[in-house]
Structure formats: C-alpha cells, structure tokens
Design an enzyme around this catalytic site. Structure first.
Site, mmCIF file in Angstrom:
data_model
loop_
_atom_site.group_PDB
_atom_site.id
_atom_site.type_symbol
_atom_site.label_atom_id
_atom_site.label_comp_id
_atom_site.label_asym_id
_atom_site.label_seq_id
_atom_site.Cartn_x
_atom_site.Cartn_y
_atom_site.Cartn_z
ATOM 1 N N PRO A 2 0.840 -1.210 0.000
ATOM 2 C CA PRO A 2 0.000 0.000 0.000
ATOM 3 C C PRO A 2 0.874 1.259 0.000
ATOM 4 C CG PRO A 2 -0.655 -1.516 1.757
ATOM 5 C CD PRO A 2 0.641 -2.020 1.203
ATOM 6 N N GLU A 3 0.508 2.231 -0.803
ATOM 7 C CA GLU A 3 1.227 3.504 -0.805
ATOM 8 C C GLU A 3 0.405 4.513 0.011
ATOM 9 O OE1 GLU A 3 3.104 4.498 -4.536
ATOM 10 O OE2 GLU A 3 3.189 2.403 -5.139
ATOM 11 N N LYS A 51 3.196 6.219 5.019
ATOM 12 C CA LYS A 51 2.629 4.874 5.063
ATOM 13 C C LYS A 51 2.306 4.444 6.500
ATOM 14 C CE LYS A 51 5.223 3.622 0.909
ATOM 15 N NZ LYS A 51 6.232 2.710 0.326
ATOM 16 N N ASN A 161 6.400 2.512 -5.211
ATOM 17 C CA ASN A 161 6.942 2.273 -6.546
ATOM 18 C C ASN A 161 6.023 2.742 -7.675
ATOM 19 O OD1 ASN A 161 9.042 1.472 -8.154
ATOM 20 N ND2 ASN A 161 8.330 -0.649 -8.335
ATOM 21 N N ARG A 247 14.216 -1.352 -6.563
ATOM 22 C CA ARG A 247 12.880 -1.732 -7.046
ATOM 23 C C ARG A 247 12.837 -1.591 -8.568
ATOM 24 N NH1 ARG A 247 8.829 -0.690 -3.168
ATOM 25 N NH2 ARG A 247 7.469 -1.924 -4.512
#
Ligand SMILES: [Zn+2]
Length: 258
Positions: A2-3, A51, A161, A247
């Site tokens: 989750p962002e 977050k 990401n 990433r």
C-alpha cells in the site's frame, strides 16, 4: 505494498470511529496486552503520515500501524460473525468492526514515541501541513538518482513504486537522473504532480493515472501510463525496465531521456 493514498483513505474511513468507545481484542492472540490497554478507550483522531497510521486515544495512547507488504484492514457490519483467526486487532463499536490483518507494525505507543516516528519521515504530499520547501531542499541536495530518492520515506513520505514511476513520467524525468541535478522549477513541478496524483488516488481508492470518463471501470492492468506497461500509454514507445533504488523502474525512453 500500500502507498500513502491507501493510508489516507483508511484514515478517512476509520474516522467513523471518532468519538466512540472502542472494544479492542486480539483474536489471533499476538496483541492481547495492547488490545487490553486500548479496550474501552475513546478514539480522538486518526493521523496518517506517509505509510504510517496512528489512532490517537483519549488515554494518550497511540496505536501505530504500518501495513508492510501484506497488511490490510477489513470492515464488517455483521458483528455476530466471529473474526478470522489471523486478526491481530479488532476494533469494534456496537455498529461496526474493523479488523487488522498481517500488519508489519502494530504497537501501542505514547505521544513522544509517535513524534519520534514522525520526525524520521519526510513531508507527506497528502498532508495539508506538509513542508514542501523542506522536501524540495532535501531532493535538491540529494546525490542519488531521483528514482531512489523518491522511495526514501525520510525524504518524502508515502511515495511507493507506482507513484515514483508515474510521477517521473508525468514530469518527463529519467529515474536515473541525480536528484540534485534537477532545477528548482522541475522539483516544484514534481512535488505538485505527486500531490495531485496521490490526492486523486485517495478519491479513487486506487492509482489511476490515465484519463478516463468512468475512472473506476479502468482495468488494473491499464490504469497506469508506464508502470508495468509494455508500451508507453502516451507515445507508444516500448517501456524500458530497470532497477533503481532496489525496485523495478519503468520509464519511457522517448519522453524521459537521461
Ligand atoms: Zn512515452
């Protein structure tokens, strides 16, 4: 993972518990002492920072939650139904129950400890009190690739990401470009794009960066312009896939030259 938009959306939804006395329990048994300490507390407010989510109790206790890779909150109105056995924490009123499953962090802390967590985070573009100038100054001095710096929660909080790839595409910047080589106007534009993109995602409940009349009908696989796309959704160029900041990075070689 989750962002930040997920956490801000949750904070908004969990606000239905404001002013309620909470019945707290740990069906899984891994947060029994914390749940007992929170039981019957009054929820005063819910604070999202990047977050991280904090549920602030009238007792002074703060429930600190980070969802990590797997965590989620589930909402139930059928209170007679027994919770799933993997529920770390259930917060219930006489109307509704919220179940927390598989968080990477679930701890009861005090205001000082909360301040320490928050002080380690960079400005969050979704918070109205975000210090944009501090974020821009940090980026402007950062020798790392902009694609790495954006993932550092100590620089800007809440960007994951998907947002970093889509925001860099929106401003036409290659993810490997050193952050400090960007001029002030480009950094301001990047911050504004993040604010706009992340706010829209809070409203949509997911990250959709393409234009669409019926936004929520856009399939997940077609919702982004470069992230996990084979071809750029703007110009059709084949997307370049690389590793930036550990990433997978996606960028359009035509619109985001180095
Ligand atoms: Zn393109």
């Amino acid at each position: 993972m989750p962002e930040g938009h997920t956490i801000h959306r949750l904070a908004r939804d969990l606000a239905e518990l404001h002013g309620s006395r909470l019945h707290a329990s740990s069906p899984q048994g891994r947060f029994t002492a914390g749940a007992e300490a929170m039981d019957d507390a009054l929820l005063e407010r819910v604070e999202p920072f990047g977050k991280h989510l904090f549920l602030c109790m009238g007792t002074g206790g703060r429930l600190h939650v980070h969802l990590g890779m797997q965590g989620k909150w589930l909402r139930f109105e059928e209170l007679g139904r027994p919770p799933l056995k993997q529920v770390r924490l259930r917060l219930a009123t006489d109307r509704v129950a919220w179940d927390l499953i598989a968080p990477s962090t679930c701890e009861l802390i005090d205001g000082e400890a909360m301040a320490r967590v928050v002080s380690g985070l960079g400005p969050d573009p979704l918070r109205p009190d975000a210090d944009a100038a501090a974020a821009l100054a940090a980026l402007g001095a950062d020798p790392r690739p902009i694609g790495s710096a954006l993932l550092d929660q100590g620089v800007i909080a809440g960007v994951g990401n998907v947002f970093r790839n889509e925001a860099l595409h929106a401003v036409g910047v290659h993810p490997d470009r050193p952050a400090r080589s960007m001029d002030a106007a480009a950094l301001v534009e990047l911050w504004q794009v993040l604010q706009r993109m992340m706010s829209q995602a809070v409203e949509d409940g997911r990250i959709i960066t393409v234009e669409a009349v019926d936004r929520l009908a856009v399939p997940e696989s077609e919702a982004r312009r470069v992230y996990k796309q084979e071809h750029c959704r703007d110009c059709g160029a084949p997307i370049t896939v690389s590793k930036v900041g550990g990433r997978t990075a996606y960028h359009c070689p035509v619109e985001q030259p180095l």
